[in-house]
Design a protein around this motif. Structure first.
Motif, short mmCIF file in Angstrom:
data_model
loop_
_atom_site.label_atom_id
_atom_site.label_comp_id
_atom_site.label_asym_id
_atom_site.label_seq_id
_atom_site.Cartn_x
_atom_site.Cartn_y
_atom_site.Cartn_z
N LEU A 26 0.86 -1.18 0.00
CA LEU A 26 0.00 0.00 0.00
C LEU A 26 0.89 1.23 0.00
CD1 LEU A 26 -2.58 -0.95 2.79
CD2 LEU A 26 -2.97 -0.98 0.33
N ARG A 27 0.37 2.31 -0.53
CA ARG A 27 1.12 3.56 -0.51
C ARG A 27 0.97 4.21 0.84
NH1 ARG A 27 1.02 7.21 -5.66
NH2 ARG A 27 2.89 7.89 -4.60
N ALA A 28 2.06 4.69 1.38
CA ALA A 28 2.00 5.47 2.60
C ALA A 28 1.24 6.75 2.31
CB ALA A 28 3.40 5.79 3.10
N GLY A 29 0.43 7.17 3.27
CA GLY A 29 -0.33 8.40 3.11
C GLY A 29 -1.58 8.39 3.97
N VAL A 30 -2.32 9.47 3.87
CA VAL A 30 -3.55 9.66 4.62
C VAL A 30 -4.71 9.15 3.78
CG1 VAL A 30 -5.05 11.37 5.72
CG2 VAL A 30 -2.56 11.67 5.77
N TYR A 31 -5.54 8.34 4.39
CA TYR A 31 -6.70 7.76 3.71
C TYR A 31 -7.98 8.30 4.34
CZ TYR A 31 -3.62 4.60 1.22
OH TYR A 31 -2.65 4.09 0.39
N ASN A 32 -8.97 8.55 3.49
CA ASN A 32 -10.28 9.04 3.93
C ASN A 32 -10.14 10.29 4.81
OD1 ASN A 32 -10.85 6.64 2.66
ND2 ASN A 32 -12.40 6.01 4.10
N ALA A 33 -9.32 11.21 4.37
CA ALA A 33 -9.12 12.52 5.02
C ALA A 33 -8.53 12.41 6.42
CB ALA A 33 -10.42 13.31 5.05
N GLY A 34 -8.11 11.21 6.82
CA GLY A 34 -7.47 11.05 8.12
C GLY A 34 -8.02 9.92 8.95
N LEU A 35 -9.02 9.21 8.48
CA LEU A 35 -9.56 8.08 9.24
C LEU A 35 -8.45 7.08 9.55
CD1 LEU A 35 -12.09 6.79 10.48
CD2 LEU A 35 -12.43 5.61 8.29
N LEU A 36 -7.55 6.87 8.59
CA LEU A 36 -6.43 5.96 8.76
C LEU A 36 -5.24 6.51 7.96
CD1 LEU A 36 -5.87 3.07 10.03
CD2 LEU A 36 -6.10 2.23 7.69
N THR A 37 -4.06 6.38 8.53
CA THR A 37 -2.84 6.77 7.82
C THR A 37 -1.93 5.56 7.75
OG1 THR A 37 -2.96 9.07 8.59
CG2 THR A 37 -0.80 8.27 7.85
N ILE A 38 -1.54 5.19 6.53
CA ILE A 38 -0.55 4.14 6.33
C ILE A 38 0.81 4.82 6.49
CG2 ILE A 38 0.43 2.45 4.74
CD1 ILE A 38 -2.43 1.77 5.67
N LEU A 39 1.61 4.29 7.41
CA LEU A 39 2.89 4.91 7.74
C LEU A 39 4.00 4.35 6.88
CD1 LEU A 39 2.51 4.74 11.63
CD2 LEU A 39 1.86 6.61 10.09
N GLY A 40 4.78 5.23 6.30
CA GLY A 40 5.97 4.82 5.57
C GLY A 40 7.04 4.37 6.55
N ASP A 41 8.16 3.90 6.02
CA ASP A 41 9.21 3.35 6.89
C ASP A 41 9.72 4.35 7.91
OD1 ASP A 41 9.09 0.83 5.75
OD2 ASP A 41 10.53 1.36 4.18
N SER A 42 9.95 5.58 7.52
CA SER A 42 10.50 6.58 8.42
C SER A 42 9.52 6.92 9.55
CB SER A 42 10.87 7.84 7.64
OG SER A 42 11.35 8.84 8.51
N LEU A 43 8.29 7.29 9.21
CA LEU A 43 7.29 7.66 10.21
C LEU A 43 6.88 6.44 11.04
CD1 LEU A 43 5.63 9.86 11.52
CD2 LEU A 43 3.88 9.52 9.73
N GLY A 44 6.86 5.26 10.44
CA GLY A 44 6.54 4.05 11.20
C GLY A 44 7.55 3.76 12.28
N GLY A 45 8.82 3.99 11.96
CA GLY A 45 9.87 3.81 12.96
C GLY A 45 9.78 4.86 14.06
N GLU A 46 9.53 6.11 13.66
CA GLU A 46 9.40 7.20 14.63
C GLU A 46 8.21 6.95 15.57
OE1 GLU A 46 8.02 11.87 14.69
OE2 GLU A 46 8.91 11.09 12.85
N ALA A 47 7.11 6.46 15.02
CA ALA A 47 5.91 6.22 15.82
C ALA A 47 6.12 5.08 16.82
CB ALA A 47 4.73 5.90 14.90
N SER A 48 6.92 4.10 16.47
CA SER A 48 7.15 2.94 17.34
C SER A 48 8.12 3.22 18.48
CB SER A 48 7.72 1.78 16.51
OG SER A 48 6.86 1.43 15.47
N ARG A 49 9.10 4.10 18.23
CA ARG A 49 10.18 4.31 19.21
C ARG A 49 9.72 4.63 20.63
NH1 ARG A 49 13.09 5.22 15.14
NH2 ARG A 49 12.78 7.40 14.66
N PRO A 50 8.77 5.56 20.85
CA PRO A 50 8.40 5.88 22.23
C PRO A 50 7.74 4.71 22.98
CG PRO A 50 7.53 7.54 20.70
CD PRO A 50 8.10 6.42 19.89
N TRP A 51 7.29 3.72 22.24
CA TRP A 51 6.56 2.60 22.83
C TRP A 51 7.38 1.33 22.92
CZ3 TRP A 51 2.07 3.22 25.27
CH2 TRP A 51 1.39 4.42 25.05
N GLN A 52 8.68 1.39 22.61
CA GLN A 52 9.51 0.18 22.66
C GLN A 52 9.51 -0.47 24.03
OE1 GLN A 52 13.36 1.38 21.15
NE2 GLN A 52 12.79 0.84 19.06
N TRP A 53 9.40 0.30 25.09
CA TRP A 53 9.37 -0.25 26.44
C TRP A 53 8.19 -1.20 26.64
CZ3 TRP A 53 5.07 0.69 29.42
CH2 TRP A 53 4.23 1.73 29.02
#
Length: 184
Positions: A26-53
């Motif tokens: 799937l292409r990374a981007g915002v779907y349905n004006a924001g209902l769901l966002t598919i995260l690309g590799d960079s943002l997906g890694g950034e989003a996961s980091r604070p929750w590694q604990w």
């Protein structure tokens, strides 16, 4: 059914290096004006980091909801989970990434109860569509006493929100383990 049957790409990432989500086809981007966002590799890694604990170092965020909750892949468990960030809880979804996006997310009850489609629609109508890397944030945060009413949400940066809420969730968990009182 497929992902594209119910989800339409409305905004691409501004960075060309964050446009692919190879594990989803799937292409990374915002779907349905924001209902769901598919995260690309960079943002997906950034989003996961604070929750590694909580999620482990091998966790990789795949998508975020309009309110910043995450669908993530756990390499250790070889499965997709859902992280409800304000509660700091995870729920097993499925072993197959394709099932999650092509079947699970197409179930109307899932769109209502997990993606909070009705509330998201109200916030999108009031605040406008999300940009890539944003989510709607309740002010004050529901986990800190906010009402969670649609009228209290505004767009904010997903990474900053996830970092803040992860710190608060960890503090609450540590306090419950030691029996100390929560201080707001």
């Amino acid at each position: 059914m497929t992902f594209s049957a119910n989800f339409t790409l409305t905004t691409l990432p501004s960075s060309p290096s964050d446009t692919d989500q190879a594990s989803l086809d799937l292409r990374a981007g915002v779907y349905n004006a924001g209902l769901l966002t598919i995260l690309g590799d960079s943002l997906g890694g950034e989003a996961s980091r604070p929750w590694q604990w909580l999620l482990g170092r091998d966790a990789r965020a795949l998508a975020s909801t309009s309110f910043g909750d995450l669908f993530f892949w756990s390499g250790r468990m070889e499965a997709v989970y859902f992280l409800e960030v304000e509660r700091g809880t995870t729920t097993f979804v499925d072993k197959e990434v394709s099932y999650v996006f092509n079947d699970f997310l197409n179930i109307p009850e899932i769109q209502d109860r997990v993606l909070h489609r009705t509330k998201a629609t109200l916030v999108i109508e009031r605040c406008g569509a999300l940009a890539y890397g944003q989510c709607y944030i309740g002010v004050p945060l529901p986990s800190l006493g906010g009402s969670g009413d649609a009228s209290t949400y505004q767009p904010g940066m997903l990474g900053a929100y996830l970092s803040l809420v992860a710190q608060e969730a960890r503090r609450r968990l540590d306090a419950s383990r030691t029996g100390s009182q929560s201080v707001r």
